[in-house]
Design a protein around this motif. Sequence first.
Motif, PDB file in Angstrom:
ATOM      1  N   GLN A   3      11.750  28.400  29.078  1.00 42.14           N
ATOM      2  CA  GLN A   3      12.427  28.900  30.272  1.00 42.14           C
ATOM      3  C   GLN A   3      11.508  29.905  30.938  1.00 42.14           C
ATOM      4  N   THR A   5      11.514  32.654  34.166  1.00 42.57           N
ATOM      5  CA  THR A   5      12.371  33.338  35.124  1.00 42.57           C
ATOM      6  C   THR A   5      11.578  34.440  35.812  1.00 42.57           C
ATOM      7  N   ARG A  29      19.631  33.049  28.454  1.00 43.51           N
ATOM      8  CA  ARG A  29      19.270  32.004  27.486  1.00 43.51           C
ATOM      9  C   ARG A  29      18.589  32.566  26.245  1.00 43.51           C
TER      10      ARG A  29
END
Length: 141
Positions: A3, A5, A29
């Motif tokens: 992930q 971000t 997450r």
Amino acid sequence: MWQQTLITLRARPRGFHLVTDELLAQLPRLRECRTGLLHLWLQHTSASLTVNENADPAVRRDFERFFNRLVPQGTEGFEHNDEGADDLPAHFKASLLGCQVTVPVTAGRLATGTWQGIYLGEHRDHGGARRVLATLYGEDA
């Protein structure tokens, strides 16, 4: 699990600021990661990231005093001052401390020590909001 971000940290005054909670609030997450790493990359050349004492605010004030003595503003003989007297000292401080940290993740939490937190070193008088690219990689819980 991967992930990535982009997190925007709110503007802060010059100094060292504990930003662990602000970063974690943008990374839901992370709680799903059983084992992994969180890499934080600050996208600026006049601020820094580091890990240190998370309990006593005097430590962050002492960091600011130390780095201001180490890299004083107004030292003669340097050329780069396009954005003011704090410009080049901010770049020096950022290079000394660095723009990235990597923290292990265990059971959905940062595996920091009891007294560790992530600092933003704001080295400009008016640096503004700061962007951190957070990359989480590891095994799902």
